[in-house]
Write a protein that holds these residues in place. Structure first.
Motif, PDB file in Angstrom:
ATOM      1  N   GLU A 105      -2.116  13.944   1.017  1.00  0.00           N
ATOM      2  CA  GLU A 105      -1.932  13.865  -0.434  1.00  0.00           C
ATOM      3  C   GLU A 105      -0.561  14.384  -0.848  1.00  0.00           C
ATOM      4  O   GLU A 105       0.040  13.897  -1.804  1.00  0.00           O
ATOM      5  CB  GLU A 105      -3.037  14.650  -1.142  1.00  0.00           C
ATOM      6  CG  GLU A 105      -4.391  13.968  -1.095  1.00  0.00           C
ATOM      7  CD  GLU A 105      -5.403  14.666  -1.976  1.00  0.00           C
ATOM      8  OE1 GLU A 105      -4.999  15.578  -2.746  1.00  0.00           O
ATOM      9  OE2 GLU A 105      -6.587  14.308  -1.913  1.00  0.00           O
ATOM     10  N   VAL A 125      -2.983   1.387   6.772  1.00  0.00           N
ATOM     11  CA  VAL A 125      -1.826   1.570   7.660  1.00  0.00           C
ATOM     12  C   VAL A 125      -2.145   1.077   9.076  1.00  0.00           C
ATOM     13  O   VAL A 125      -1.329   0.412   9.718  1.00  0.00           O
ATOM     14  CB  VAL A 125      -1.401   3.063   7.671  1.00  0.00           C
ATOM     15  CG1 VAL A 125      -0.503   3.354   8.864  1.00  0.00           C
ATOM     16  CG2 VAL A 125      -0.691   3.416   6.370  1.00  0.00           C
ATOM     17  N   VAL A 133     -10.056  -1.082   1.680  1.00  0.00           N
ATOM     18  CA  VAL A 133     -10.173   0.138   0.891  1.00  0.00           C
ATOM     19  C   VAL A 133     -11.578   0.235   0.309  1.00  0.00           C
ATOM     20  O   VAL A 133     -12.035  -0.669  -0.390  1.00  0.00           O
ATOM     21  CB  VAL A 133      -9.131   0.156  -0.253  1.00  0.00           C
ATOM     22  CG1 VAL A 133      -9.388   1.338  -1.182  1.00  0.00           C
ATOM     23  CG2 VAL A 133      -7.725   0.227   0.329  1.00  0.00           C
ATOM     24  N   TYR A 139       0.635   3.936  -2.936  1.00  0.00           N
ATOM     25  CA  TYR A 139       0.122   5.251  -2.522  1.00  0.00           C
ATOM     26  C   TYR A 139       1.095   6.370  -2.896  1.00  0.00           C
ATOM     27  O   TYR A 139       0.691   7.428  -3.394  1.00  0.00           O
ATOM     28  CB  TYR A 139      -0.132   5.262  -1.016  1.00  0.00           C
ATOM     29  CG  TYR A 139      -0.677   6.571  -0.494  1.00  0.00           C
ATOM     30  CD1 TYR A 139      -2.038   6.854  -0.531  1.00  0.00           C
ATOM     31  CD2 TYR A 139       0.176   7.542   0.043  1.00  0.00           C
ATOM     32  CE1 TYR A 139      -2.540   8.066  -0.067  1.00  0.00           C
ATOM     33  CE2 TYR A 139      -0.311   8.748   0.518  1.00  0.00           C
ATOM     34  CZ  TYR A 139      -1.668   9.006   0.462  1.00  0.00           C
ATOM     35  OH  TYR A 139      -2.153  10.205   0.920  1.00  0.00           O
ATOM     36  N   ASN A 191      -8.513   5.996   2.998  1.00  0.00           N
ATOM     37  CA  ASN A 191      -8.337   4.563   2.798  1.00  0.00           C
ATOM     38  C   ASN A 191      -6.910   4.121   3.106  1.00  0.00           C
ATOM     39  O   ASN A 191      -6.674   3.042   3.663  1.00  0.00           O
ATOM     40  CB  ASN A 191      -8.703   4.185   1.358  1.00  0.00           C
ATOM     41  CG  ASN A 191     -10.196   4.119   1.152  1.00  0.00           C
ATOM     42  OD1 ASN A 191     -10.932   3.702   2.037  1.00  0.00           O
ATOM     43  ND2 ASN A 191     -10.665   4.534  -0.020  1.00  0.00           N
ATOM     44  N   PHE A 192      -5.964   4.961   2.734  1.00  0.00           N
ATOM     45  CA  PHE A 192      -4.569   4.653   3.034  1.00  0.00           C
ATOM     46  C   PHE A 192      -4.340   4.552   4.535  1.00  0.00           C
ATOM     47  O   PHE A 192      -3.701   3.617   5.023  1.00  0.00           O
ATOM     48  CB  PHE A 192      -3.665   5.731   2.435  1.00  0.00           C
ATOM     49  CG  PHE A 192      -2.219   5.609   2.846  1.00  0.00           C
ATOM     50  CD1 PHE A 192      -1.423   4.579   2.381  1.00  0.00           C
ATOM     51  CD2 PHE A 192      -1.665   6.539   3.723  1.00  0.00           C
ATOM     52  CE1 PHE A 192      -0.087   4.464   2.766  1.00  0.00           C
ATOM     53  CE2 PHE A 192      -0.336   6.438   4.114  1.00  0.00           C
ATOM     54  CZ  PHE A 192       0.446   5.399   3.636  1.00  0.00           C
ATOM     55  N   HIS A 193      -4.873   5.498   5.279  1.00  0.00           N
ATOM     56  CA  HIS A 193      -4.724   5.478   6.738  1.00  0.00           C
ATOM     57  C   HIS A 193      -5.364   4.230   7.333  1.00  0.00           C
ATOM     58  O   HIS A 193      -4.856   3.654   8.302  1.00  0.00           O
ATOM     59  CB  HIS A 193      -5.342   6.738   7.352  1.00  0.00           C
ATOM     60  CG  HIS A 193      -4.536   7.973   7.107  1.00  0.00           C
ATOM     61  ND1 HIS A 193      -4.990   9.236   7.436  1.00  0.00           N
ATOM     62  CD2 HIS A 193      -3.308   8.138   6.557  1.00  0.00           C
ATOM     63  CE1 HIS A 193      -4.065  10.131   7.110  1.00  0.00           C
ATOM     64  NE2 HIS A 193      -3.048   9.488   6.572  1.00  0.00           N
ATOM     65  N   ILE A 232       0.815  -1.210   0.000  1.00  0.00           N
ATOM     66  CA  ILE A 232       0.000   0.000   0.000  1.00  0.00           C
ATOM     67  C   ILE A 232       0.851   1.264   0.000  1.00  0.00           C
ATOM     68  O   ILE A 232       0.501   2.259  -0.651  1.00  0.00           O
ATOM     69  CB  ILE A 232      -0.988   0.008   1.199  1.00  0.00           C
ATOM     70  CG1 ILE A 232      -2.161   0.959   0.917  1.00  0.00           C
ATOM     71  CG2 ILE A 232      -0.286   0.365   2.495  1.00  0.00           C
ATOM     72  CD1 ILE A 232      -3.024   0.539  -0.233  1.00  0.00           C
ATOM     73  N   VAL A 233       1.990   1.261   0.696  1.00  0.00           N
ATOM     74  CA  VAL A 233       2.820   2.470   0.761  1.00  0.00           C
ATOM     75  C   VAL A 233       3.423   2.790  -0.602  1.00  0.00           C
ATOM     76  O   VAL A 233       3.382   3.938  -1.067  1.00  0.00           O
ATOM     77  CB  VAL A 233       3.924   2.328   1.832  1.00  0.00           C
ATOM     78  CG1 VAL A 233       4.915   3.484   1.725  1.00  0.00           C
ATOM     79  CG2 VAL A 233       3.319   2.295   3.226  1.00  0.00           C
ATOM     80  N   LEU A 275      -8.334   4.616  -4.023  1.00  0.00           N
ATOM     81  CA  LEU A 275      -7.303   4.817  -3.011  1.00  0.00           C
ATOM     82  C   LEU A 275      -7.149   6.312  -2.747  1.00  0.00           C
ATOM     83  O   LEU A 275      -6.855   7.093  -3.638  1.00  0.00           O
ATOM     84  CB  LEU A 275      -5.980   4.219  -3.497  1.00  0.00           C
ATOM     85  CG  LEU A 275      -4.795   4.326  -2.525  1.00  0.00           C
ATOM     86  CD1 LEU A 275      -5.097   3.604  -1.215  1.00  0.00           C
ATOM     87  CD2 LEU A 275      -3.532   3.758  -3.166  1.00  0.00           C
ATOM     88  N   ASN A 276      -7.375   6.701  -1.489  1.00  0.00           N
ATOM     89  CA  ASN A 276      -7.213   8.096  -1.086  1.00  0.00           C
ATOM     90  C   ASN A 276      -6.585   8.131   0.303  1.00  0.00           C
ATOM     91  O   ASN A 276      -6.203   7.090   0.848  1.00  0.00           O
ATOM     92  CB  ASN A 276      -8.552   8.842  -1.106  1.00  0.00           C
ATOM     93  CG  ASN A 276      -9.622   8.137  -0.281  1.00  0.00           C
ATOM     94  OD1 ASN A 276      -9.324   7.479   0.719  1.00  0.00           O
ATOM     95  ND2 ASN A 276     -10.874   8.267  -0.700  1.00  0.00           N
TER      96      ASN A 276
END
Length: 462
Positions: free
Chosen positions: A347, A425, A412, A285, A420-422, A281-282, A416-417
């Motif tokens: 972002e 994580v 998610v 992203y 969702n990333f957080h 994901i990292v 992907l925003n």
């Protein structure tokens, strides 16, 4: 070393390097594959998981195949197949074909690593074997540095397709060295191949993974989702039942009667699951949302690869002196905290203030964890079981990667925003934290078998 020992060690390193290089580079290439061939997040998940389904399912079977057909035959077959499929992926016109070919690439990859280690184990003895495994570990670990960096450069300057085509060169060199070696294969008599176990394993892993990835497209109420999910779970139950009854099972369940072996593999499931989920994901992203180039994104986790190579032997020695429990608890805990710091990423991302501190914490945590984890698992079983024990642990780490990457589609919601990333994580941090808790509660510092096991190297799941 004799001339033959040097050649065999080089062959083992190159063959494993190919498989590890491919695994370590894929995340960097995913956004470029999506941009050229289309597809959303589920396509990217499938490009990763199609490889892991067949690899994780068949890596245990490879040992039996080596015994029946010979290690060199299986290694040569795996190399040729890996090279051909890699070239086909490099020219594939659609995302669907890439996914199918990645599944075949996983089959070939499953033949490489176990056969490579088996060659080392059968060629070297005693202290020489430990040194050979150490060199194998050091050189193959370099794939986790070279892979993402090369992949990023290829994606940014040329094409993601070269990421796969580059495999042909080390494969050609390895095949030539097998000819130079000129050894005759040794085959064991009365060895049976657990084909039924292999089929049940593939269906048991593939069904739930398909459901987890595709539920975002079809919904859980769709027969296209819940039927594979149920069939997969039934197949997994049948797999365990069959392994208890098979004359020569893929997965010897007796190994799990050893406390540190069973608990260590549960910890592996959480820790390496978090490792793969977070890495996926990292890197995606940073490219798709934060606007990093492929090379920049590839370099994000470079400190972790370097730290593991440099520090693993040091913490391995401390683990041998004080026992693995403390290190298996502190290491994943630090790695978990490292991922929590990524919640500061928005972002617009500043690498040095929002990424690097978390990467450093994660790097130190994984360096503390890797060698003690392997030591705890293999230290719980006898030398005669070290080969299959290492194969089981490697399979568990691959399956952990498979399942957690499949879970991305569940975690998610929509595109992907930042939000969702957080969310991903936090799940990654929770997995790593769970690995720490399992280790603290379950691992015993005195959980060694009577026979000291043969040295075996940790395989860092990409």
């Amino acid at each position: 070393m004799t001339r033959d020992q040097r050649v065999i060690l080089t062959i083992a390193i190159l063959a494993s390097f190919v498989a590890f290089l491919d695994g370590s580079v894929i995340n960097v290439a995913l956004p470029a594959i999506r941009d050229e061939l289309g597809g959303g997040l589920s396509t990217q998940q499938w490009v990763v998981d199609a490889y892991l389904i067949t690899l994780g399912s068949l890596i245990l079977l490879a040992g039996s195949l080596s015994d029946v057909f010979g290690r060199i035959v299986i290694l040569r077959t795996g190399l040729i197949a890996f090279g051909i499929v890699s070239l086909l992926i490099a020219i594939a016109p659609t995302a669907e074909l890439v996914i199918v070919l990645r599944g075949f690439q996983g089959i070939a990859g499953a033949l490489l690593v176990p056969s490579s280690l088996a060659l080392i184990m059968s060629t070297f003895r005693g202290a020489a074997q430990a040194r050979a495994v150490g060199q194998w570990t050091a050189w193959t670990s370099a794939a986790f540095i070279v892979g993402p960096l090369l992949g990023g450069i290829f994606v940014d300057l040329i094409s993601w397709r070269l990421v796969f085509a580059i495999n042909v060169l080390p494969i050609a060199v390895t095949l030539w060295m097998l000819v130079v070696l000129g050894h005759k294969d040794e085959r064991k008599k009365d060895t049976r191949i657990d084909y039924l176990g292999a089929v049940l394993g593939i269906v048991g892993l593939g069904g739930p993974v398909f459901a987890l990835i595709e539920q975002g497209n079809y919904g859980w109420g769709s027969p296209a989702v819940f039927v594979p999910f149920v069939v997969g779970l039934v197949s997994l139950a049948a797999f365990v039942w069959w392994q208890q009854r098979a004359a020569q099972p893929m997965l010897p369940l007796d190994l799990f009667r050893q406390r540190n072996f069973s608990v260590g593999n549960v910890a592996t499931l959480f820790i390496y699951g978090g490792l793969s989920l977070g890495g996926f994901i990292v890197v995606v992203y940073l490219q798709e949302v934060a606007g990093f180039g492929a090379t920049q994104a590839a370099l994000a986790f470079l400190p972790s690869s370097i730290a593991i190579i440099v520090l693993s032997s040091y913490f391995g020695a401390l683990s041998g002196k004080y026992g693995p429990r403390l290190f298996m608890t502190i290491g994943p805990l630090l790695a978990s905290i490292g991922y929590v710091t990524f919640l500061s990423m928005q972002e617009s991302v500043n690498y040095f203030t929002q990424v690097l501190p978390g990467v450093v914490l994660f790097s130190v945590g994984m360096s503390i964890t890797v060698a003690p984890l392997t030591s705890a698992i293999l230290g719980a079983i006898s030398a005669q079981q070290a080969g299959i024990g290492s194969a089981v642990n490697n399979a568990v780490s691959r399956i952990a990667s498979l399942v957690t990457v499949a879970l991305v589609g569940v975690i998610v919601v929509g595109a992907l925003n930042v939000e969702n990333f957080h969310r991903v994580v936090l799940v990654t941090a929770a997995l790593l934290f769970s690995g720490a808790v399992v280790s603290f509660v379950g691992i015993r510092n005195s959980g060694h078998a009577e026979d000291e096991p043969t040295s075996a190297a940790p395989i860092i799941a990409p």
